[in-house]
Design an enzyme around this catalytic site. Sequence first.
Site, PDB file in Angstrom:
ATOM      1  N   GLN A  51      -9.158   5.611   5.869  1.00 45.77           N
ATOM      2  CA  GLN A  51      -8.344   4.497   6.352  1.00 45.77           C
ATOM      3  C   GLN A  51      -7.609   4.818   7.650  1.00 45.77           C
ATOM      4  O   GLN A  51      -7.071   3.921   8.292  1.00 45.77           O
ATOM      5  CB  GLN A  51      -7.331   4.073   5.284  1.00 45.77           C
ATOM      6  CG  GLN A  51      -7.994   3.468   4.057  1.00 45.77           C
ATOM      7  CD  GLN A  51      -6.950   3.029   3.048  1.00 45.77           C
ATOM      8  OE1 GLN A  51      -6.491   3.837   2.249  1.00 45.77           O
ATOM      9  NE2 GLN A  51      -6.558   1.768   3.085  1.00 45.77           N
ATOM     10  N   CYS A  88      -5.089  -4.100  -0.363  1.00 45.95           N
ATOM     11  CA  CYS A  88      -5.468  -2.866   0.315  1.00 45.95           C
ATOM     12  C   CYS A  88      -4.894  -2.883   1.731  1.00 45.95           C
ATOM     13  O   CYS A  88      -4.952  -3.910   2.405  1.00 45.95           O
ATOM     14  CB  CYS A  88      -6.995  -2.759   0.364  1.00 45.95           C
ATOM     15  SG  CYS A  88      -7.593  -1.275   1.187  1.00 45.95           S
ATOM     16  N   LEU A  89      -4.376  -1.749   2.155  1.00 42.86           N
ATOM     17  CA  LEU A  89      -3.809  -1.670   3.512  1.00 42.86           C
ATOM     18  C   LEU A  89      -4.865  -1.937   4.590  1.00 42.86           C
ATOM     19  O   LEU A  89      -4.521  -2.292   5.697  1.00 42.86           O
ATOM     20  CB  LEU A  89      -3.180  -0.288   3.743  1.00 42.86           C
ATOM     21  CG  LEU A  89      -1.923   0.009   2.927  1.00 42.86           C
ATOM     22  CD1 LEU A  89      -1.454   1.434   3.186  1.00 42.86           C
ATOM     23  CD2 LEU A  89      -0.824  -0.986   3.237  1.00 42.86           C
ATOM     24  N   GLU A 131      -8.318   4.668  -4.694  1.00 38.08           N
ATOM     25  CA  GLU A 131      -8.386   5.687  -3.630  1.00 38.08           C
ATOM     26  C   GLU A 131      -9.721   6.427  -3.643  1.00 38.08           C
ATOM     27  O   GLU A 131     -10.306   6.680  -2.584  1.00 38.08           O
ATOM     28  CB  GLU A 131      -7.238   6.688  -3.765  1.00 38.08           C
ATOM     29  CG  GLU A 131      -5.858   6.121  -3.489  1.00 38.08           C
ATOM     30  CD  GLU A 131      -5.790   5.240  -2.274  1.00 38.08           C
ATOM     31  OE1 GLU A 131      -6.460   5.513  -1.261  1.00 38.08           O
ATOM     32  OE2 GLU A 131      -5.086   4.225  -2.329  1.00 38.08           O
ATOM     33  N   HIS A 134     -12.308   4.496  -1.995  1.00 34.99           N
ATOM     34  CA  HIS A 134     -12.258   4.592  -0.524  1.00 34.99           C
ATOM     35  C   HIS A 134     -13.093   5.777  -0.030  1.00 34.99           C
ATOM     36  O   HIS A 134     -13.727   5.695   1.018  1.00 34.99           O
ATOM     37  CB  HIS A 134     -10.822   4.777  -0.031  1.00 34.99           C
ATOM     38  CG  HIS A 134     -10.096   3.491   0.206  1.00 34.99           C
ATOM     39  ND1 HIS A 134     -10.541   2.536   1.084  1.00 34.99           N
ATOM     40  CD2 HIS A 134      -8.931   3.007  -0.291  1.00 34.99           C
ATOM     41  CE1 HIS A 134      -9.679   1.513   1.102  1.00 34.99           C
ATOM     42  NE2 HIS A 134      -8.689   1.777   0.269  1.00 34.99           N
TER      43      HIS A 134
HETATM   44 CO    CO Z   1      -7.126   0.485  -0.160  1.00 33.13          CO
END
Ligand code: CO
Length: 172
Positions: A51, A88-89, A131, A134
């Site tokens: 990310q 989600c960021l 996580e 990701h």
């Molecule tokens: Co996320």
Amino acid sequence: MAILPIRIHPDPVLRGPTKEVHDFDANLARLLGDLEETMRDAPGTGLAAPQVGIQRRIAIYDAGDGVLELMNPKIVSRFGEQRGEEGCLSIPGIYFDVTRSFEVKIVAQDRHGDPFELEAEEFEAVVIQHEIDHLEGVLFIDLLEPEDQKLAKKLILEGLVTGSVLPNRATI
Ligand code: CO
């Protein structure tokens, strides 16, 4: 420490692949500090290295009991099922219900390379699964029911993912 720019879907870096961490050194310690500062600033509950554009198997989270750092995490067992809202960021502004395992057991390494096991349930288990996804290039929108997925894609296409992170919701 520094706040790093968070990559936003559909940035291809979010789709992997990621490499294992082998060097448990000062660079890793610095990155972990930056990830924490970036996660707190967002604000989010968890953050994975892809990310911030780093294709390594590193994730951190704080599900309420302080920051946990996971290097090379792997789910070794799962139990049960739960369903709850996630955001989600990297897809800011949209929140949908996701079905996850209720409980997970993982193995991982700490910042010094020492292996450890961790069992988590309920929300902490959700965060860990989000996580680790990701690190596999999987985003929570991939896991939605077909109708929700259609709606999510529409919202993303309409540019609504530039919306803001909602502090009191599960932005992982
Ligand atoms: Co996320």
